[in-house]
Write a protein that holds these residues in place. Sequence first.
Motif, PDB file in Angstrom:
ATOM      1  N   ARG A 148      17.428 -36.410 -56.264  1.00 14.30           N
ATOM      2  CA  ARG A 148      16.419 -36.291 -57.327  1.00 14.30           C
ATOM      3  C   ARG A 148      15.985 -34.825 -57.369  1.00 14.30           C
ATOM      4  N   THR A 149      16.910 -33.990 -57.809  1.00 12.80           N
ATOM      5  CA  THR A 149      16.674 -32.550 -57.809  1.00 12.80           C
ATOM      6  C   THR A 149      15.703 -32.163 -58.918  1.00 12.80           C
ATOM      7  N   PRO A 150      15.047 -31.017 -58.775  1.00 16.84           N
ATOM      8  CA  PRO A 150      14.148 -30.566 -59.844  1.00 16.84           C
ATOM      9  C   PRO A 150      14.856 -30.436 -61.196  1.00 16.84           C
ATOM     10  N   VAL A 151      16.104 -29.973 -61.198  1.00 17.96           N
ATOM     11  CA  VAL A 151      16.835 -29.805 -62.458  1.00 17.96           C
ATOM     12  C   VAL A 151      17.094 -31.162 -63.109  1.00 17.96           C
ATOM     13  N   LYS A 152      17.658 -32.115 -62.354  1.00 19.62           N
ATOM     14  CA  LYS A 152      17.921 -33.443 -62.928  1.00 19.62           C
ATOM     15  C   LYS A 152      16.628 -34.100 -63.387  1.00 19.62           C
ATOM     16  N   THR A 153      15.591 -34.001 -62.579  1.00 18.67           N
ATOM     17  CA  THR A 153      14.310 -34.624 -62.934  1.00 18.67           C
ATOM     18  C   THR A 153      13.753 -34.030 -64.217  1.00 18.67           C
ATOM     19  N   ARG A 154      13.778 -32.719 -64.346  1.00 18.17           N
ATOM     20  CA  ARG A 154      13.270 -32.057 -65.553  1.00 18.17           C
ATOM     21  C   ARG A 154      14.091 -32.468 -66.776  1.00 18.17           C
ATOM     22  N   HIS A 155      15.411 -32.481 -66.636  1.00 12.67           N
ATOM     23  CA  HIS A 155      16.272 -32.871 -67.759  1.00 12.67           C
ATOM     24  C   HIS A 155      15.976 -34.297 -68.203  1.00 12.67           C
ATOM     25  N   LEU A 156      15.924 -35.228 -67.245  1.00 11.53           N
ATOM     26  CA  LEU A 156      15.737 -36.635 -67.601  1.00 11.53           C
ATOM     27  C   LEU A 156      14.325 -36.930 -68.071  1.00 11.53           C
ATOM     28  N   ASP A 157      13.338 -36.179 -67.576  1.00  6.08           N
ATOM     29  CA  ASP A 157      11.976 -36.325 -68.087  1.00  6.08           C
ATOM     30  C   ASP A 157      11.911 -35.891 -69.547  1.00  6.08           C
ATOM     31  N   ASN A 158      12.655 -34.849 -69.878  1.00  8.92           N
ATOM     32  CA  ASN A 158      12.666 -34.321 -71.236  1.00  8.92           C
ATOM     33  C   ASN A 158      13.500 -35.183 -72.183  1.00  8.92           C
ATOM     34  N   ASN A 159      14.648 -35.666 -71.684  1.00 11.24           N
ATOM     35  CA  ASN A 159      15.557 -36.452 -72.511  1.00 11.24           C
ATOM     36  C   ASN A 159      16.400 -37.338 -71.587  1.00 11.24           C
TER      37      ASN A 159
ATOM     38  N   VAL B  30      21.259 -44.294 -71.220  1.00 11.52           N
ATOM     39  CA  VAL B  30      19.912 -43.888 -70.839  1.00 11.52           C
ATOM     40  C   VAL B  30      19.881 -43.913 -69.314  1.00 11.52           C
ATOM     41  N   ALA B  31      19.434 -42.813 -68.729  1.00  6.42           N
ATOM     42  CA  ALA B  31      19.352 -42.700 -67.272  1.00  6.42           C
ATOM     43  C   ALA B  31      17.895 -42.829 -66.840  1.00  6.42           C
ATOM     44  N   SER B  32      17.683 -43.550 -65.752  1.00  9.45           N
ATOM     45  CA  SER B  32      16.319 -43.711 -65.233  1.00  9.45           C
ATOM     46  C   SER B  32      16.362 -43.785 -63.704  1.00  9.45           C
ATOM     47  N   TRP B  33      15.369 -43.166 -63.083  1.00  2.84           N
ATOM     48  CA  TRP B  33      15.251 -43.214 -61.628  1.00  2.84           C
ATOM     49  C   TRP B  33      14.832 -44.613 -61.205  1.00  2.84           C
ATOM     50  N   VAL B  34      15.351 -45.062 -60.074  1.00  4.17           N
ATOM     51  CA  VAL B  34      15.027 -46.382 -59.547  1.00  4.17           C
ATOM     52  C   VAL B  34      14.028 -46.216 -58.408  1.00  4.17           C
ATOM     53  N   ASP B  35      12.843 -46.802 -58.561  1.00  4.62           N
ATOM     54  CA  ASP B  35      11.810 -46.745 -57.526  1.00  4.62           C
ATOM     55  C   ASP B  35      11.486 -48.116 -56.941  1.00  4.62           C
ATOM     56  N   ASP B  36      11.904 -49.177 -57.613  1.00  4.07           N
ATOM     57  CA  ASP B  36      11.613 -50.533 -57.176  1.00  4.07           C
ATOM     58  C   ASP B  36      12.312 -50.821 -55.843  1.00  4.07           C
TER      59      ASP B  36
ATOM     60  N   ALA C 258      14.885 -39.886 -49.113  1.00  2.00           N
ATOM     61  CA  ALA C 258      16.124 -39.195 -49.487  1.00  2.00           C
ATOM     62  C   ALA C 258      17.043 -40.076 -50.331  1.00  2.00           C
ATOM     63  N   PHE C 259      16.741 -41.366 -50.440  1.00  2.00           N
ATOM     64  CA  PHE C 259      17.560 -42.278 -51.236  1.00  2.00           C
ATOM     65  C   PHE C 259      16.924 -42.401 -52.612  1.00  2.00           C
ATOM     66  N   THR C 260      17.533 -41.740 -53.597  1.00  2.00           N
ATOM     67  CA  THR C 260      16.961 -41.669 -54.947  1.00  2.00           C
ATOM     68  C   THR C 260      18.006 -42.107 -55.975  1.00  2.00           C
ATOM     69  N   PRO C 261      18.199 -43.421 -56.127  1.00  2.00           N
ATOM     70  CA  PRO C 261      19.218 -43.888 -57.066  1.00  2.00           C
ATOM     71  C   PRO C 261      18.832 -43.663 -58.527  1.00  2.00           C
ATOM     72  N   LEU C 262      19.868 -43.533 -59.318  1.00  4.78           N
ATOM     73  CA  LEU C 262      19.743 -43.353 -60.750  1.00  4.78           C
ATOM     74  C   LEU C 262      20.468 -44.519 -61.416  1.00  4.78           C
TER      75      LEU C 262
END
Length: 162
Positions: free
Chosen positions: A57-68, A88-94, A128-132
């Motif tokens: 969940r890098t800053p670049v990927k997070t910023r991109h996916l937050d924006n679009n 559509v990509a979304s981070w999994v937190d569940d 460290a486990f941040t699935p998409l």
Amino acid sequence: MAETFKALSDDFLRFTGEIVWCTLTSVDDHGHPRSRILHPIWEVIDDRPVGWIATGRTPVKTRHLDNNPHVSFSYWSPAQSVVLGEAVASWVDDPATKRHIWDLFTTTPPPLGYDLRITGADGPESPAFTPLRLDPSRVQVLDGAEFPRNFTPRTAVLGVSG
């Protein structure tokens, strides 16, 4: 002409499982594409493909996916078999879904599955486990074995999801 996903799901799952690595492209806040190589595992849930990626969940990927959150993905083999898609990509937190993804990666035989501890995560609860998750709205498959007789991709339009 568009088909149902069910009509091309066998080829979709076969090619993504054989090719393993895909190029995923997101868009930055200036409208510029950024591509990276990732390793999804796909499942069919409610007759739709769902991709799971164990990635940082890098800053670049997070910023991109937050924006679009819309991304494109592509697989290619030297035999000219291709899978293309938009999702559509979304981070999994569940926690329950993270456990499912962890188990999917660690129990699927290589080369598709692998031990996620190599990423620095010690389990599905690890920070460290941040699935998409990828929820495609459109997929295309092209069987290179049919070339030159037929080089027309098969397409399924799945509509907006995610």
